[in-house]
Design a protein around this motif. Structure first.
Motif, PDB file in Angstrom:
ATOM      1  N   LEU A 118     -19.289 -56.527   3.919  1.00 50.75           N
ATOM      2  CA  LEU A 118     -18.665 -56.535   2.591  1.00 50.75           C
ATOM      3  C   LEU A 118     -18.264 -55.141   2.134  1.00 50.75           C
ATOM      4  O   LEU A 118     -17.682 -54.987   1.062  1.00 50.75           O
ATOM      5  N   ASN A 119     -18.567 -54.124   2.927  1.00 56.36           N
ATOM      6  CA  ASN A 119     -18.156 -52.749   2.633  1.00 56.36           C
ATOM      7  C   ASN A 119     -18.551 -52.292   1.234  1.00 56.36           C
ATOM      8  O   ASN A 119     -17.845 -51.494   0.611  1.00 56.36           O
ATOM      9  N   ALA A 120     -19.663 -52.796   0.739  1.00 56.90           N
ATOM     10  CA  ALA A 120     -20.136 -52.419  -0.598  1.00 56.90           C
ATOM     11  C   ALA A 120     -21.657 -52.430  -0.611  1.00 56.90           C
ATOM     12  O   ALA A 120     -22.287 -53.259   0.050  1.00 56.90           O
ATOM     13  N   ARG A 121     -22.234 -51.520  -1.350  1.00 62.10           N
ATOM     14  CA  ARG A 121     -23.681 -51.418  -1.424  1.00 62.10           C
ATOM     15  C   ARG A 121     -24.235 -52.327  -2.522  1.00 62.10           C
ATOM     16  O   ARG A 121     -23.515 -52.690  -3.461  1.00 62.10           O
ATOM     17  N   PRO A 122     -25.518 -52.680  -2.431  1.00 60.69           N
ATOM     18  CA  PRO A 122     -26.136 -53.444  -3.519  1.00 60.69           C
ATOM     19  C   PRO A 122     -25.976 -52.726  -4.856  1.00 60.69           C
ATOM     20  O   PRO A 122     -26.049 -51.503  -4.933  1.00 60.69           O
ATOM     21  N   GLY A 123     -25.716 -53.513  -5.895  1.00 59.39           N
ATOM     22  CA  GLY A 123     -25.562 -52.950  -7.235  1.00 59.39           C
ATOM     23  C   GLY A 123     -24.144 -52.602  -7.620  1.00 59.39           C
ATOM     24  O   GLY A 123     -23.877 -52.311  -8.787  1.00 59.39           O
ATOM     25  N   THR A 124     -23.219 -52.644  -6.649  1.00 61.47           N
ATOM     26  CA  THR A 124     -21.815 -52.380  -6.980  1.00 61.47           C
ATOM     27  C   THR A 124     -21.195 -53.616  -7.631  1.00 61.47           C
ATOM     28  O   THR A 124     -21.745 -54.726  -7.562  1.00 61.47           O
ATOM     29  N   PRO A 144     -29.330 -45.678  10.334  1.00 61.11           N
ATOM     30  CA  PRO A 144     -28.855 -46.453   9.173  1.00 61.11           C
ATOM     31  C   PRO A 144     -29.240 -45.832   7.835  1.00 61.11           C
ATOM     32  O   PRO A 144     -30.402 -45.464   7.628  1.00 61.11           O
ATOM     33  N   LYS A 145     -28.241 -45.708   6.966  1.00 60.53           N
ATOM     34  CA  LYS A 145     -28.462 -45.111   5.653  1.00 60.53           C
ATOM     35  C   LYS A 145     -27.988 -46.007   4.508  1.00 60.53           C
ATOM     36  O   LYS A 145     -28.432 -45.828   3.369  1.00 60.53           O
ATOM     37  N   ALA A 146     -27.071 -46.936   4.790  1.00 63.08           N
ATOM     38  CA  ALA A 146     -26.491 -47.757   3.719  1.00 63.08           C
ATOM     39  C   ALA A 146     -26.414 -49.215   4.140  1.00 63.08           C
ATOM     40  O   ALA A 146     -26.172 -49.524   5.313  1.00 63.08           O
ATOM     41  N   LYS A 147     -26.609 -50.107   3.185  1.00 61.69           N
ATOM     42  CA  LYS A 147     -26.466 -51.542   3.445  1.00 61.69           C
ATOM     43  C   LYS A 147     -25.088 -52.002   2.999  1.00 61.69           C
ATOM     44  O   LYS A 147     -24.745 -51.914   1.820  1.00 61.69           O
ATOM     45  N   ILE A 148     -24.284 -52.512   3.955  1.00 64.36           N
ATOM     46  CA  ILE A 148     -22.996 -53.103   3.602  1.00 64.36           C
ATOM     47  C   ILE A 148     -22.787 -54.456   4.293  1.00 64.36           C
ATOM     48  O   ILE A 148     -21.763 -55.101   4.070  1.00 64.36           O
TER      49      ILE A 148
END
Length: 259
Positions: free
Chosen positions: A183-189, A217-221
């Motif tokens: 989804l190319n977006a982090r949680p909370g966006t 890994p640094k970000a959840k997308i």
């Protein structure tokens, strides 16, 4: 003989009833496969297939899937992965690209009852995107829908439009539905919040398990979501990182169908 007959009449229906009361458990995977190219820059579809085979999923949403594209040697990636993993395969075009097509793929242990490929809105100058849906009948007799997608990477405005369209299109689904993808977006966006207005996310909010880059890994997308909330229960979730097969970790969630 009479005693045997009585045993069959009394005991066997109880056994059948107990078996039918068990709810289906599904292992669902979302995996951005980088067009089969690997992080070393070579083309190795067997490496992608091995990640999938080792996890033994029932349903797989694939992103960055090439269909007879020059850069991936004119290979039909979804079909080749289906062959290697012994799963039913389907490709859905998001756009024409490099002599072929580019979009989403789905793999399934179960045959498809129905399918549709839904074009998503996109901003001028950005890549077209799509949401690929299949409906499958499980051995339990339950029917579910499964949607794989890949939202815009160029900026939040395109992703927000696409999230709103996914909510609109799949709001009236007849069957319990799973949504999976990059989804190319982090949680909370705003994009994720919009989807979570209708879908229930499977990640742990205290430990979201980052999915990129696969080597650190640094970000959840990458996500798996479901609806309605009452139809599913999360049993397990994990990010599986093969730093060679893709720049994304594969995200695996085990779900119980609760209704």
């Amino acid at each position: 003989m009479l005693l045997v007959l009585l045993f069959c009449l009394i005991v066997l229906p109880v056994g059948v009833q107990a078996q039918s009361s068990e709810r289906p458990i599904l292992k669902v995977l979302s995996f951005n496969i980088l067009g089969g190219r690997t992080t070393a820059g070579d083309f190795n579809i067997d490496a992608v297939a091995k990640v999938i085979q080792d996890l033994e999923p029932d349903l797989v949403a694939l992103q960055e899937v090439d269909y007879k594209v020059n850069r991936s040697h004119k290979v039909d990636l979804a079909t080749e992965l289906g062959y290697r993993t012994k799963m039913a395969a389907l490709f859905g075009r998001a756009m024409y690209y490099d002599g072929g097509e580019y979009g989403e793929g789905i793999l399934s242990r179960y045959s498809f009852v129905a399918s549709r490929n839904v074009p998503l809105p996109f901003l001028e100058g950005q890549e077209p995107r799509a949401a690929l849906e299949v409906t499958v009948a499980l051995p339990s007799g339950d029917t579910i829908s499964f949607v794989g997608t890949h939202l815009s990477h160029e900026g939040p405005e395109g992703r927000e439009m696409q999230a709103d369209e996914i909510n609109r299109v799949f709001a009236a689904n007849q069957y319990p539905t799973i949504l999976a993808g990059d989804l190319n977006a982090r949680p909370g966006t705003k994009t994720i919040n919009s989807l979570e207005d209708m879908w229930t996310s499977t990640y742990d909010r205290d430990d979201p398990q980052p999915t990129i880059p696969s080597n650190h890994p640094k970000a959840k997308i990458d996500y798996i979501m479901y609806k309605p909330a009452s139809s599913w229960r999360v049993i397990d979730r994990k990010a599986v990182c093969d730093s060679y097969a893709s720049d994304h970790c594969a995200y695996l969630v085990t779900l119980e169908l609760s209704i």
